[in-house]
Design a protein around this motif. Structure first.
Motif, PDB file in Angstrom:
ATOM      1  N   UNK A  89       0.818  -1.213   0.000  1.00 18.61           N
ATOM      2  CA  UNK A  89       0.000   0.000   0.000  1.00 18.61           C
ATOM      3  C   UNK A  89       0.853   1.265   0.000  1.00 18.61           C
ATOM      4  N   UNK A  90       2.044   1.200   0.565  1.00 20.29           N
ATOM      5  CA  UNK A  90       2.918   2.373   0.623  1.00 20.29           C
ATOM      6  C   UNK A  90       3.323   2.836  -0.771  1.00 20.29           C
ATOM      7  N   UNK A  91       3.427   1.907  -1.717  1.00 25.62           N
ATOM      8  CA  UNK A  91       3.951   2.221  -3.046  1.00 25.62           C
ATOM      9  C   UNK A  91       2.903   2.754  -4.012  1.00 25.62           C
ATOM     10  N   UNK A  92       1.636   2.766  -3.611  1.00 25.98           N
ATOM     11  CA  UNK A  92       0.585   3.242  -4.517  1.00 25.98           C
ATOM     12  C   UNK A  92       0.823   4.697  -4.902  1.00 25.98           C
ATOM     13  N   UNK A  93       1.252   5.510  -3.939  1.00 25.48           N
ATOM     14  CA  UNK A  93       1.493   6.924  -4.243  1.00 25.48           C
ATOM     15  C   UNK A  93       2.576   7.066  -5.301  1.00 25.48           C
ATOM     16  N   UNK A  94       3.636   6.276  -5.211  1.00 28.12           N
ATOM     17  CA  UNK A  94       4.703   6.333  -6.216  1.00 28.12           C
ATOM     18  C   UNK A  94       4.161   6.054  -7.608  1.00 28.12           C
ATOM     19  N   UNK A  95       3.402   4.976  -7.751  1.00 31.22           N
ATOM     20  CA  UNK A  95       2.927   4.584  -9.076  1.00 31.22           C
ATOM     21  C   UNK A  95       1.887   5.550  -9.620  1.00 31.22           C
ATOM     22  N   UNK A  96       1.101   6.147  -8.733  1.00 31.72           N
ATOM     23  CA  UNK A  96       0.124   7.121  -9.223  1.00 31.72           C
ATOM     24  C   UNK A  96       0.827   8.380  -9.732  1.00 31.72           C
ATOM     25  N   UNK A  97       1.886   8.803  -9.046  1.00 29.46           N
ATOM     26  CA  UNK A  97       2.669   9.937  -9.543  1.00 29.46           C
ATOM     27  C   UNK A  97       3.366   9.573 -10.852  1.00 29.46           C
ATOM     28  N   UNK A  98       3.681   8.309 -11.046  1.00 26.43           N
ATOM     29  CA  UNK A  98       4.311   7.855 -12.276  1.00 26.43           C
ATOM     30  C   UNK A  98       3.349   7.611 -13.412  1.00 26.43           C
ATOM     31  N   UNK A  99       2.068   7.942 -13.216  1.00 26.08           N
ATOM     32  CA  UNK A  99       1.029   7.786 -14.244  1.00 26.08           C
ATOM     33  C   UNK A  99       0.884   6.339 -14.693  1.00 26.08           C
ATOM     34  N   UNK A 100       1.171   5.412 -13.809  1.00 30.48           N
ATOM     35  CA  UNK A 100       1.112   4.002 -14.175  1.00 30.48           C
ATOM     36  C   UNK A 100      -0.230   3.356 -13.856  1.00 30.48           C
ATOM     37  N   UNK A 101      -1.077   4.049 -13.081  1.00 33.15           N
ATOM     38  CA  UNK A 101      -2.289   3.427 -12.571  1.00 33.15           C
ATOM     39  C   UNK A 101      -3.549   4.081 -13.124  1.00 33.15           C
ATOM     40  N   UNK A 102      -4.603   3.305 -13.129  1.00 36.56           N
ATOM     41  CA  UNK A 102      -5.923   3.795 -13.516  1.00 36.56           C
ATOM     42  C   UNK A 102      -6.591   4.462 -12.318  1.00 36.56           C
ATOM     43  N   UNK A 103      -7.165   5.635 -12.530  1.00 40.66           N
ATOM     44  CA  UNK A 103      -7.944   6.290 -11.487  1.00 40.66           C
ATOM     45  C   UNK A 103      -9.291   5.580 -11.395  1.00 40.66           C
ATOM     46  N   UNK A 104      -9.437   4.759 -10.376  1.00 41.34           N
ATOM     47  CA  UNK A 104     -10.623   3.914 -10.265  1.00 41.34           C
ATOM     48  C   UNK A 104     -11.893   4.743 -10.111  1.00 41.34           C
ATOM     49  N   UNK A 105     -11.806   5.874  -9.427  1.00 40.86           N
ATOM     50  CA  UNK A 105     -13.008   6.683  -9.207  1.00 40.86           C
ATOM     51  C   UNK A 105     -13.538   7.320 -10.483  1.00 40.86           C
ATOM     52  N   UNK A 106     -12.766   7.274 -11.569  1.00 35.93           N
ATOM     53  CA  UNK A 106     -13.241   7.804 -12.848  1.00 35.93           C
ATOM     54  C   UNK A 106     -13.876   6.729 -13.725  1.00 35.93           C
ATOM     55  N   UNK A 107     -13.831   5.488 -13.269  1.00 36.32           N
ATOM     56  CA  UNK A 107     -14.402   4.393 -14.051  1.00 36.32           C
ATOM     57  C   UNK A 107     -15.929   4.387 -13.899  1.00 36.32           C
ATOM     58  N   UNK A 108     -16.660   4.130 -14.980  1.00 37.11           N
ATOM     59  CA  UNK A 108     -18.131   4.138 -14.887  1.00 37.11           C
ATOM     60  C   UNK A 108     -18.668   3.116 -13.891  1.00 37.11           C
ATOM     61  N   UNK A 109     -17.991   1.979 -13.765  1.00 40.45           N
ATOM     62  CA  UNK A 109     -18.448   0.944 -12.827  1.00 40.45           C
ATOM     63  C   UNK A 109     -18.395   1.462 -11.385  1.00 40.45           C
ATOM     64  N   UNK A 110     -17.332   2.214 -11.073  1.00 36.28           N
ATOM     65  CA  UNK A 110     -17.208   2.776  -9.726  1.00 36.28           C
ATOM     66  C   UNK A 110     -18.288   3.821  -9.488  1.00 36.28           C
ATOM     67  N   UNK A 111     -18.490   4.712 -10.460  1.00 38.94           N
ATOM     68  CA  UNK A 111     -19.475   5.786 -10.291  1.00 38.94           C
ATOM     69  C   UNK A 111     -20.881   5.224 -10.130  1.00 38.94           C
ATOM     70  N   UNK A 112     -21.167   4.145 -10.842  1.00 38.48           N
ATOM     71  CA  UNK A 112     -22.494   3.544 -10.721  1.00 38.48           C
ATOM     72  C   UNK A 112     -22.686   2.909  -9.346  1.00 38.48           C
TER      73      UNK A 112
END
Length: 463
Positions: free
Chosen positions: A96-119
């Motif tokens: 969990x500590x490394x999630x911030x690193x990968x998000x800054x590296x643009x390697x991850x999908x923003x889950x809250x922007x996915x239609x499945x999450x919003x629904x």
């Protein structure tokens, strides 16, 4: 170098998509990397087989989840190497500590922007209500002024107080004479010193407490003192938040424990590790986690687990500390801890994001989390699974759950390795050797964080 370049995943992932989604025998293949142990991996594979059947029945589409093991400690490096070769998985369960690193590296999908999450949830705040807050928050990252959710917690753990009941019993008369109850653990740090004074026998190398000197373990104390390491301006600019009375009080507490006369030098690089010292009955009390329960039990130790001692009430009121639970009159109100474990993330290059999201929802669902918890003694990440949970086989689990409910996430700072090795470790050594004051340490950490972390984080932001 920018922070993104230092993370390294941009070399492979930015600006291009993964190859066409893989198929096997007409089935879409979803590749998932995880770092569970052998027993956990076996059960997880069974759960994924159940998911395949359920997903195919609902969608009419055949899928295969390829579960691959990558050790917990190697996951970040393996992901970076895989990105260079353009062979990243669809999903990774990672520290969990490394999630911030990968998000800054643009390697991850923003889950809250996915239609499945919003629904399903609508907002990140609504989703947080369904999960263990500290564990969920590890996936929430403010990157250059935009805050998004980049993962769901898939495994969570925390640290609590372990105390040796036999050692307490052996000094029962002395403890009672000092006005202390030998049948319970201390509830605040003043009591720790009082118990420790009775329990310690330096001539026989026995001490009341063994202090971990690493940053991750010391977050337990920083968190109960409401210490913040970073703050973000409206535009996302990061800066140090350490220059507060609370930080100095936390550092004074850590220094005070080390030189209280009841601590056995466990924090020293040459000292006996707290876990080993507890196992060998050198330390009567330590802070550690569920991973040690089986080891201590097999060794025949008579021990119990309690909330981490809190700041004394007078100090908590003076510093205006935030109560960590809903009972402002109860013991443990100001106790807190850290949080560890794994977060499930969806790689930005995945061509199976819809199925990847469905996997995260399935694994973190209430029935699956109940099964996971009752089979392995793991703390459920979804709060609904806490209700009426059968912990018969794992009697210590409720105590860890109580502590986790009062825990906080690790600070939202990328380059955690630099934070620990370059910023914190040199300064905590000086503090614990009494070669500097808490105020000195705050000033030096501020300067080093600005130079080695925040300048890299803030590049690309408008002044």
């Amino acid at each position: 170098l920018t922070l993104c370049a230092m993370v390294g995943l941009l070399l492979a992932s930015c600006g291009r998509e993964k190859r066409q989604a893989a198929t096997t025998g007409g089935a879409r293949v979803i590749e998932l990397w995880q770092g569970f142990n052998t027993e956990e991996t076996q059960l997880f594979k069974e759960i994924m087989k159940d998911f395949e059947k359920e997903y195919s029945a609902k969608s009419g589409q055949k899928i295969t989840v390829e579960v691959r093991y990558v050790s917990f400690g190697d996951m970040f490096t393996k992901l970076r190497t895989a990105a260079l070769a353009d062979i990243t998985p669809d999903i990774a369960f990672m520290d969990a500590i490394k999630v911030t690193d990968l998000s800054f590296g643009k390697a991850l999908t923003a889950i809250d922007e996915m239609p499945e999450f919003k629904q399903r949830y609508g907002t990140v705040e609504k989703a947080r209500e369904e999960f263990v807050a500290a564990s969920f928050n590890a996936g929430v990252v403010n990157r250059l002024g935009e805050t998004h959710l980049y993962g769901f917690p898939v495994q969570t753990t925390t640290v609590a107080l372990f105390w040796n009941r036999e050692m307490f019993r052996n000094r029962a008369n002395e403890l009672r004479a000092a006005g202390l109850d030998p049948n319970r653990a201390p509830r605040d740090w003043d009591e720790v010193y009082a118990y420790g004074k009775v329990l310690s026998d330096p001539q026989n190398n026995i001490y009341g407490f063994g202090l971990h000197g690493s940053l991750w373990f010391l977050f337990t104390i920083f968190n109960m003192y409401d210490t913040e390491f970073v703050e973000y301006a409206a535009n996302g600019r990061a800066s140090s938040a350490l220059d507060t009375p609370n930080t100095r009080a936390a550092l004074a507490r850590i220094q005070g424990i080390a030189h209280s006369g009841i601590e056995g030098g466990a924090w020293k690089r040459s000292g006996t590790n707290p876990d080993i010292g507890f196992l060998n009955r050198k330390y009567a009390m330590i802070l550690t986690g569920p991973w040690n329960v089986e080891n201590f039990t097999r060794a025949g130790l008579d021990f119990d687990i309690a909330l981490i001692p809190a700041p004394p009430k007078a100090e908590a009121e003076k510093l205006k500390l935030t109560p960590k639970n809903q009972d402002p009159k109860g013991w443990g109100t100001y106790s807190s801890s850290n949080v560890g474990g794994q977060t499930g993330v969806i790689l930005r290059t995945s061509q199976n994001k819809d199925i990847a999201y469905a996997i995260l929802e399935y694994f973190t669902s209430e029935p699956v989390q109940r099964h996971w918890a009752s089979s392995l003694g793991q703390i459920p990440v979804r709060k609904a699974a806490w209700k009426n949970l059968d912990t018969t086989r794992f009697p210590f689990m409720p105590k860890f759950m109580e502590q986790l409910a009062q825990a906080k996430r690790i600070p939202q700072i990328p380059l955690y390795g630099i934070l620990e090795s370059d910023v914190f470790n040199p300064q905590i050594d000086l503090l614990l050797q009494k070669s500097q004051t808490p105020d000195d340490m705050v000033k030096r950490m501020n300067a080093t964080m600005e130079e080695k972390i925040f300048r890299k984080m803030n590049r690309g932001l408008a002044e």
